[in-house]
Write a protein that holds these residues in place. Sequence first.
Motif, PDB file in Angstrom:
ATOM      1  N   GLN A  21       5.274   6.725  -8.483  1.00 15.76           N
ATOM      2  CA  GLN A  21       4.146   6.859  -8.955  1.00 15.76           C
ATOM      3  C   GLN A  21       3.627   8.262  -8.068  1.00 15.76           C
ATOM      4  O   GLN A  21       3.892   8.416  -7.063  1.00 15.76           O
ATOM      5  CB  GLN A  21       2.979   5.828  -9.062  1.00 15.76           C
ATOM      6  N   GLU A  22       2.558   8.961  -8.783  1.00  8.64           N
ATOM      7  CA  GLU A  22       1.685  10.008  -7.999  1.00  8.64           C
ATOM      8  C   GLU A  22       0.923   9.110  -7.197  1.00  8.64           C
ATOM      9  O   GLU A  22       0.427   8.150  -7.108  1.00  8.64           O
ATOM     10  CB  GLU A  22       0.815  10.636  -8.886  1.00  8.64           C
ATOM     11  N   VAL A  23       0.912   9.850  -5.815  1.00  5.17           N
ATOM     12  CA  VAL A  23       0.356   9.145  -4.512  1.00  5.17           C
ATOM     13  C   VAL A  23      -1.206   9.421  -4.912  1.00  5.17           C
ATOM     14  O   VAL A  23      -1.927  10.509  -5.275  1.00  5.17           O
ATOM     15  CB  VAL A  23       0.633   9.985  -3.299  1.00  5.17           C
ATOM     16  N   GLU A  24      -2.368   8.222  -4.734  1.00  3.67           N
ATOM     17  CA  GLU A  24      -3.485   8.417  -5.111  1.00  3.67           C
ATOM     18  C   GLU A  24      -4.309   8.396  -3.927  1.00  3.67           C
ATOM     19  O   GLU A  24      -3.819   7.844  -2.724  1.00  3.67           O
ATOM     20  CB  GLU A  24      -3.804   6.807  -5.850  1.00  3.67           C
ATOM     21  N   GLU A  25      -5.347   9.259  -4.026  1.00  2.00           N
ATOM     22  CA  GLU A  25      -6.018   9.635  -2.850  1.00  2.00           C
ATOM     23  C   GLU A  25      -7.606   8.789  -2.955  1.00  2.00           C
ATOM     24  O   GLU A  25      -7.705   8.425  -4.047  1.00  2.00           O
ATOM     25  CB  GLU A  25      -6.190  10.933  -2.537  1.00  2.00           C
ATOM     26  N   VAL A  53       1.080  -7.430   4.820  1.00  2.00           N
ATOM     27  CA  VAL A  53       0.729  -6.128   4.061  1.00  2.00           C
ATOM     28  C   VAL A  53       2.292  -5.342   4.169  1.00  2.00           C
ATOM     29  O   VAL A  53       2.651  -5.141   5.555  1.00  2.00           O
ATOM     30  CB  VAL A  53      -0.401  -5.505   4.478  1.00  2.00           C
ATOM     31  N   MET A  54       2.764  -4.735   3.066  1.00  2.00           N
ATOM     32  CA  MET A  54       3.955  -3.868   3.206  1.00  2.00           C
ATOM     33  C   MET A  54       3.286  -2.491   3.141  1.00  2.00           C
ATOM     34  O   MET A  54       2.612  -2.242   2.130  1.00  2.00           O
ATOM     35  CB  MET A  54       4.907  -4.175   2.315  1.00  2.00           C
ATOM     36  N   CYS A  55       3.368  -1.643   3.995  1.00  2.00           N
ATOM     37  CA  CYS A  55       2.955  -0.127   3.800  1.00  2.00           C
ATOM     38  C   CYS A  55       4.357   0.667   3.622  1.00  2.00           C
ATOM     39  O   CYS A  55       4.914   0.838   4.519  1.00  2.00           O
ATOM     40  CB  CYS A  55       2.228   0.322   5.314  1.00  2.00           C
ATOM     41  N   LEU A  56       3.981   1.280   2.548  1.00  2.00           N
ATOM     42  CA  LEU A  56       5.158   2.446   2.039  1.00  2.00           C
ATOM     43  C   LEU A  56       4.675   4.010   2.485  1.00  2.00           C
ATOM     44  O   LEU A  56       3.895   4.535   1.669  1.00  2.00           O
ATOM     45  CB  LEU A  56       5.647   2.164   0.467  1.00  2.00           C
ATOM     46  N   ASP A  57       5.051   4.138   3.528  1.00  2.00           N
ATOM     47  CA  ASP A  57       4.355   5.619   4.204  1.00  2.00           C
ATOM     48  C   ASP A  57       4.728   6.739   3.437  1.00  2.00           C
ATOM     49  O   ASP A  57       5.961   6.510   3.112  1.00  2.00           O
ATOM     50  CB  ASP A  57       4.403   5.494   5.717  1.00  2.00           C
ATOM     51  N   THR A  88       0.866  -1.305  -0.067  1.00  2.00           N
ATOM     52  CA  THR A  88      -0.012   0.069   0.088  1.00  2.00           C
ATOM     53  C   THR A  88       0.860   1.259  -0.055  1.00  2.00           C
ATOM     54  O   THR A  88       1.994   1.143   0.467  1.00  2.00           O
ATOM     55  CB  THR A  88      -0.910  -0.048   1.213  1.00  2.00           C
ATOM     56  N   ARG A  89       0.341   2.343  -0.547  1.00  2.00           N
ATOM     57  CA  ARG A  89       0.892   3.566  -0.768  1.00  2.00           C
ATOM     58  C   ARG A  89      -0.157   4.545  -0.920  1.00  2.00           C
ATOM     59  O   ARG A  89      -0.565   4.566  -2.026  1.00  2.00           O
ATOM     60  CB  ARG A  89       2.249   3.848  -1.656  1.00  2.00           C
ATOM     61  N   GLY A  90      -0.253   5.635   0.063  1.00  2.00           N
ATOM     62  CA  GLY A  90      -1.166   6.538  -0.063  1.00  2.00           C
ATOM     63  C   GLY A  90      -2.485   5.809   0.068  1.00  2.00           C
ATOM     64  O   GLY A  90      -2.637   5.057   0.810  1.00  2.00           O
ATOM     65  N   GLY A  91      -3.309   6.093  -1.255  1.00  2.00           N
ATOM     66  CA  GLY A  91      -4.472   5.568  -1.364  1.00  2.00           C
ATOM     67  C   GLY A  91      -4.643   4.277  -2.310  1.00  2.00           C
ATOM     68  O   GLY A  91      -5.429   3.729  -2.653  1.00  2.00           O
ATOM     69  N   GLY A  92      -3.199   3.888  -2.872  1.00  4.59           N
ATOM     70  CA  GLY A  92      -2.902   2.962  -3.819  1.00  4.59           C
ATOM     71  C   GLY A  92      -2.825   1.501  -3.254  1.00  4.59           C
ATOM     72  O   GLY A  92      -2.163   1.266  -1.937  1.00  4.59           O
ATOM     73  N   TRP A  93      -3.125   0.442  -3.832  1.00  8.29           N
ATOM     74  CA  TRP A  93      -3.028  -1.000  -3.246  1.00  8.29           C
ATOM     75  C   TRP A  93      -2.685  -1.799  -4.338  1.00  8.29           C
ATOM     76  O   TRP A  93      -3.001  -1.590  -5.557  1.00  8.29           O
ATOM     77  CB  TRP A  93      -4.398  -1.643  -2.747  1.00  8.29           C
ATOM     78  N   TRP A  94      -1.698  -2.759  -4.194  1.00 10.20           N
ATOM     79  CA  TRP A  94      -0.990  -3.540  -5.105  1.00 10.20           C
ATOM     80  C   TRP A  94      -1.006  -4.875  -4.446  1.00 10.20           C
ATOM     81  O   TRP A  94      -0.583  -5.182  -3.585  1.00 10.20           O
ATOM     82  CB  TRP A  94       0.390  -3.167  -5.575  1.00 10.20           C
ATOM     83  N   LYS A  95      -1.168  -6.004  -5.594  1.00  5.59           N
ATOM     84  CA  LYS A  95      -0.853  -7.556  -5.161  1.00  5.59           C
ATOM     85  C   LYS A  95       0.319  -7.994  -5.981  1.00  5.59           C
ATOM     86  O   LYS A  95       0.520  -7.693  -6.949  1.00  5.59           O
ATOM     87  CB  LYS A  95      -2.012  -8.330  -5.869  1.00  5.59           C
TER      88      LYS A  95
END
Length: 734
Positions: free
Chosen positions: A326-330, A370-374, A297-304
């Motif tokens: 990438q641009e942070v998605e909200e 889950v890995m969170c890229l803050d 996860t990063r911002g509002g983005g989620w990836w498998k």
Amino acid sequence: KLEKAKKELKKLSEKIDRGPSVAVPDPKAIFKLASKDPVLGKAMSDPKFQPYLKAITERPELLADDMKGLKEMVEKDEDGKEVAGMALQRLAGVLKKMQNKEDSSALRKDSSSTPAVKPMYSNQADLPRLPMPELDNTKDMLLEVLKPIATDSEWKETEKKVLNFFKNQAQGLQETLEKVDKQNMDTTWFHPFHTDMYMKARYPTYIYKNPVGVCRKDILEAKGFTSQLDVAAAVVRGTIKFGIKCMEETLEPDEFKGINTCMLQYGRMFGSCRIPGKERDSFKTCKAGMEKFFVVTRGGGWWKMKCGDGVAHSAIKQALKDILEQEVEEGQDVGVLTTGRRDDWSDWREKLIEAGNADQLEAVEKSMFVMCLDEEGGDLQETMRQAVVGGTGGRWYDKPLNLIITSNGRLAVNAEHSWGDGIALVRWGKEVVEDFDKEEEEVDEDLKPSEDKVAERIVWKLDKGIKDIIRKQTRDIEKEGSKWLGSEFYWKKYGAKFCKENKISPDAMMQQALMLAYRSKEGEFPGAYSVGQQIAFKGGRNERVRAGTGLCKAFVEGAQDREGDIDWKGNLARLRKACERQQVVTRMALMGSGFDRHLYCLSQIAEREGVEIDLFKDPIFIKLMTDTLCSSSLEANFVEVMMANPAFSDFDDSGSTGDETGNSKGRFFVVYSTRNDEVRFSVNGFEGSDVEGMSEAIQDALRFLMKIVVKGGTKEIEEAGKKTSGEIVWKDVI
């Protein structure tokens, strides 16, 4: 002279006829094996058997010659004859088992120079079962820790309720618990109640139960990992390897001080998730052999993100790099829904499914972790807050493992708690750090997928109703999170070495320091406990180790007088007695003779059977069972600081701390790591609790304890110091 020579010759001849003498086993190895026997382990914690343990440690030869010397001690010991006689009888069986084991090991060693890798559960069948607690023991221990927190008038009423419960109601409940025990032979009598304790809880678990840790930045920097990408890539590589071993059950079994321990927790650590439900949650675990992937996860983005067989680490690192660029998605902060009260979260999850998010939920819930890229990053204090209550939209607090990588390259972990305890997280961290030094494995190019298929976007379908819920929950959590308070410090004046040199248990010393600090700061003697592990038993989890004994209170109250002519020797004598009792209470809890879990099970059986128990409604009993001063000791070299929060009584799962149960003032959870020459502390609480003041009170208490030990027994300390350290580094305190 001739007759004397003949006798010596005869003795020598007999010795030759008998063959070589059997080597005396190492006492530590004997005690390690003996502790696996529940009956013998309980006897070892009995004060009446302590002289025998001391004798065996000092004179191992007493174990030889059919333990003749020990048996002679028993004959002269009127007070401890029954306990010691039974213990020695079982100890003889342990010695025989050890000899057989050594013979078998020797044969295996001769047959192969390369030890085979054991499957994860290879020792599981041999683990002893957690013994069924005895009602009399539970009654005695309960009385011991209830009395110190009651006034004289309160005590008369509370004692009456305790005695009435054990005389008239406990036996029937105990018989039901014994039936439950027989139905759970692969785990423990506590297992189904422990599961219900977590799954039926309706409070927001993310802040009241999830343990959190911040890892040492210097270890990462020493390996050259300084950027967010470098840290993420290094940590994910080791975590994937460790996780696959857990899921495929090839992980080498744990040992703690040579004792095999239960491995069931590791089977629930990866590919698992807590699932919210109405009135009761469930826990879902994916089996070995399933597709391996994790979620980023990063911002509002989620990836498998694919991993495991055929996926090169370089491809994963490149995919992480692409995500960071990438641009942070909200607007897709779905993770914040996992912070809600459990019934609310259950409703919201159904709304997500109705909106077409079944596949998205399955991807997160079945992922390894889950890995969170803050996007945020700061100093240690800021990272602590970020790990506990920050970035909620990109966390999934129902997962056993949320790996949080801050923008400035710090690593933190937030873990759902029902699946396991800190010991499994310690093993994970140890293996990840060890993997830092390993070379990347090459991957067969025929198996390697193209890099654009490693990461797959997870797009949530959010209608207006769900978006409104997310916005409201985000506001509520920001308000709730602002009430969390955390403080941390290093105590560097002494650690475990100082305590051991003065023949005091380091952990018992820390417990007395915490009790003294609380009494001095808050003005009352608290109901308190630390967390003890029971992983030496099949399916064992943890037990509460009580600190507030009568001997502890005698020491704490005596240590309040710090003016004028202080009785240092008297303080030291009381400190030693309190620490010795704390050691016994700890051993009893770890070996299955605690009382908290036993009482909890009896209370749940009573509730199911509709039996009213006056004791469980008693105000002093409720005071004891409320999380007032909680602590946990866990040493992990890679951890900078660990956090856990005070919650509520296990006898009342309807609410949580703070606004939902009233005043959270004066309630703390302290996590400490006792090292050789220092102690690491983290003090946590909520608005209304002065965590900074409690941190100062703990340091004052530790300082005063050092003075007590030095001034109360200077000559004894000087001799110990000369023998062990060569110099008395603490003498300047006088």
